[in-house]
Design a protein around this motif. Structure first.
Motif, mmCIF file in Angstrom:
data_model
loop_
_atom_site.group_PDB
_atom_site.id
_atom_site.type_symbol
_atom_site.label_atom_id
_atom_site.label_comp_id
_atom_site.label_asym_id
_atom_site.label_seq_id
_atom_site.Cartn_x
_atom_site.Cartn_y
_atom_site.Cartn_z
ATOM 1 N N ALA A 79 0.837 -1.419 -0.043
ATOM 2 C CA ALA A 79 -0.075 -0.012 -0.072
ATOM 3 C C ALA A 79 0.715 1.347 0.174
ATOM 4 O O ALA A 79 0.456 2.175 -0.481
ATOM 5 C CB ALA A 79 -0.794 0.587 1.524
ATOM 6 N N PHE A 80 2.332 1.218 0.695
ATOM 7 C CA PHE A 80 2.697 2.544 1.035
ATOM 8 C C PHE A 80 3.422 2.786 -0.545
ATOM 9 O O PHE A 80 4.190 4.027 -1.154
ATOM 10 C CB PHE A 80 4.088 2.273 1.724
ATOM 11 N N ALA A 81 3.654 1.403 -1.280
ATOM 12 C CA ALA A 81 4.290 1.732 -2.748
ATOM 13 C C ALA A 81 3.829 2.226 -3.847
ATOM 14 O O ALA A 81 4.275 3.269 -4.361
ATOM 15 C CB ALA A 81 4.715 0.419 -3.174
ATOM 16 N N GLU A 82 1.991 1.849 -3.914
ATOM 17 C CA GLU A 82 1.220 2.694 -4.238
ATOM 18 C C GLU A 82 0.985 3.762 -4.165
ATOM 19 O O GLU A 82 0.663 4.538 -5.162
ATOM 20 C CB GLU A 82 0.015 1.398 -3.731
ATOM 21 N N ALA A 83 1.219 4.133 -2.822
ATOM 22 C CA ALA A 83 0.855 6.109 -2.660
ATOM 23 C C ALA A 83 2.175 6.486 -2.649
ATOM 24 O O ALA A 83 2.325 7.919 -2.836
ATOM 25 C CB ALA A 83 0.908 5.634 -1.374
ATOM 26 N N GLY A 84 3.191 6.138 -3.892
ATOM 27 C CA GLY A 84 4.500 6.524 -4.100
ATOM 28 C C GLY A 84 5.830 6.396 -3.372
ATOM 29 O O GLY A 84 6.484 7.261 -3.789
ATOM 30 N N ALA A 85 5.977 5.466 -1.931
ATOM 31 C CA ALA A 85 6.992 5.363 -1.711
ATOM 32 C C ALA A 85 7.916 4.998 -2.781
ATOM 33 O O ALA A 85 7.979 4.286 -3.324
ATOM 34 C CB ALA A 85 6.811 4.895 -0.475
ATOM 35 N N ASP A 86 9.504 5.360 -2.427
ATOM 36 C CA ASP A 86 10.769 4.771 -2.877
ATOM 37 C C ASP A 86 11.676 4.237 -2.678
ATOM 38 O O ASP A 86 11.598 3.143 -3.365
ATOM 39 C CB ASP A 86 10.856 6.237 -3.390
ATOM 40 N N VAL A 87 11.017 3.838 -1.381
ATOM 41 C CA VAL A 87 11.814 2.495 -0.781
ATOM 42 C C VAL A 87 10.744 2.324 0.322
ATOM 43 O O VAL A 87 10.145 2.708 0.694
ATOM 44 C CB VAL A 87 13.646 3.067 -0.417
ATOM 45 N N LEU A 88 10.552 0.769 0.278
ATOM 46 C CA LEU A 88 10.099 0.107 1.350
ATOM 47 C C LEU A 88 11.196 -0.477 2.694
ATOM 48 O O LEU A 88 11.997 -1.291 2.045
ATOM 49 C CB LEU A 88 8.807 -0.947 0.963
ATOM 50 N N TYR A 89 10.884 -0.384 3.806
ATOM 51 C CA TYR A 89 11.284 -0.641 4.595
ATOM 52 C C TYR A 89 10.480 -1.552 5.934
ATOM 53 O O TYR A 89 9.452 -0.578 6.644
ATOM 54 C CB TYR A 89 12.192 0.039 5.535
ATOM 55 N N ALA A 90 10.585 -2.409 6.593
ATOM 56 C CA ALA A 90 10.261 -3.409 7.721
ATOM 57 C C ALA A 90 11.229 -4.125 8.165
ATOM 58 O O ALA A 90 11.766 -5.141 7.315
ATOM 59 C CB ALA A 90 9.219 -5.129 6.689
ATOM 60 N N PRO A 91 11.714 -3.260 8.795
ATOM 61 C CA PRO A 91 12.641 -3.265 10.430
ATOM 62 C C PRO A 91 12.528 -4.924 11.257
ATOM 63 O O PRO A 91 10.702 -5.053 11.887
ATOM 64 C CB PRO A 91 12.889 -1.963 10.931
ATOM 65 N N ALA A 92 13.162 -5.843 11.937
ATOM 66 C CA ALA A 92 13.453 -6.888 12.858
ATOM 67 C C ALA A 92 12.817 -7.570 11.685
ATOM 68 O O ALA A 92 11.864 -8.650 12.178
ATOM 69 C CB ALA A 92 12.457 -5.952 13.925
#
Length: 275
Positions: A174-187
């Motif tokens: 969903a964040f990618a679709e909103a236009g975020a350039d990089v995705l990150y899920a820590p841990a």
């Protein structure tokens, strides 16, 4: 602005191919030390800043002004591109997040991460729709800049004891679709989880070097699809460990062995005092 644009373009291009480490200084001095070791970019750390102020991280004890002042000092200490850990964007509304991105750009930053954590006990993670609205606002503010400001969107489920990989991937998509350039899920808890996240997205993925991922090399993480690796609070925690070990020696046997392996005064002065 020409220099900032060049840094922004360079930082964006780092995510196109290969895998790189973006280490996390917490002040101007550590930024200089890391820059001298040939890294291509730096990232601030909210935990490192909080610890250096004698505060807890993730509890809204550092505000936007303080975080951006710290980020500016790091930007000014090196010639490297700097992206910032800006927690949840420092505000209750998407407009607040957008203002944070605008001010981050004014501080000389070329990127920032915005997380879906709240810093509020009992409501640690925002609902997806609310989180997406905030990422959308961050992206719109970033696109209004005269250079490619990189927005990293964080899904913090695993960081806050919610081990739901399906929901984490859904949020990142969903964040990618909103236009975020990089995705990150820590841990993320395993290489299998890293592979699942990377294969579910068509944009660059950042991972945190922590837990079981500490047993993997940059090459191995790259083979899973990772483009960027950050250290989070690892470096400030390593520094805290060194101080605690020294304190234990001083308070215990009353010896000074820790100082034998410490950097010399002249070397420290040259590393940190040079222009």
């Amino acid at each position: 602005m020409t220099e900032q644009r060049s840094k922004a373009v360079a930082f964006s291009e780092l995510h196109r191919t290969g895998t790189f480490i973006v280490p996390n200084p917490w002040d101007a001095g550590t930024a200089r030390l890391l820059a001298a070791h040939g890294f291509a970019a730096l990232a601030t750390t909210s935990a490192g800043l909080a610890f250096s102020r004698g505060r807890a991280d993730g509890a809204r004890l550092i505000g936007r002004d303080e975080a951006l002042a710290n980020a500016r000092s790091i930007v000014e200490a090196t010639d490297l591109p700097v992206t910032a850990d800006l927690e949840d964007g420092y505000g209750s509304s998407p407009d607040d997040v957008a203002e944070t991105i605008r001010r981050a750009a004014e501080a000389g930053l070329v990127g920032a991460s915005i997380e879906d954590a709240t810093g509020e006990p009992g409501r640690e993670i925002r609902e997806v729709a609310e989180a997406v609205d905030r990422i959308t606002a961050a992206v719109e503010a970033a696109r209004a800049q005269p250079f490619p400001f990189t927005v990293t969107a964080r899904a913090d489920n695993f960081f806050h004891g919610r081990p739901d990989l399906h929901d984490t991937i859904r949020r990142l998509q969903a964040f990618a679709e909103a236009g975020a350039d990089v995705l990150y899920a820590p841990a993320l808890p395993s290489t299998e989880a890293v592979r699942a996240v990377c294969s579910s997205l068509d944009k660059p993925v950042n991972v945190l070097a922590a837990g079981p991922l500490l047993e993997r090399s940059v090459t191995e993480l790259g083979a899973l699809g990772v483009r960027r690796i950050s250290l989070g609070s690892a470096l400030p925690r390593a520094a805290l460990t060194a101080v605690l070990d020294a304190a234990a020696e001083l308070a215990g046997p009353g010896t000074f062995g820790f100082a034998r392996s410490a950097l010399g005064y002249a070397e420290s002065n040259a590393l940190l005092g040079g222009s």
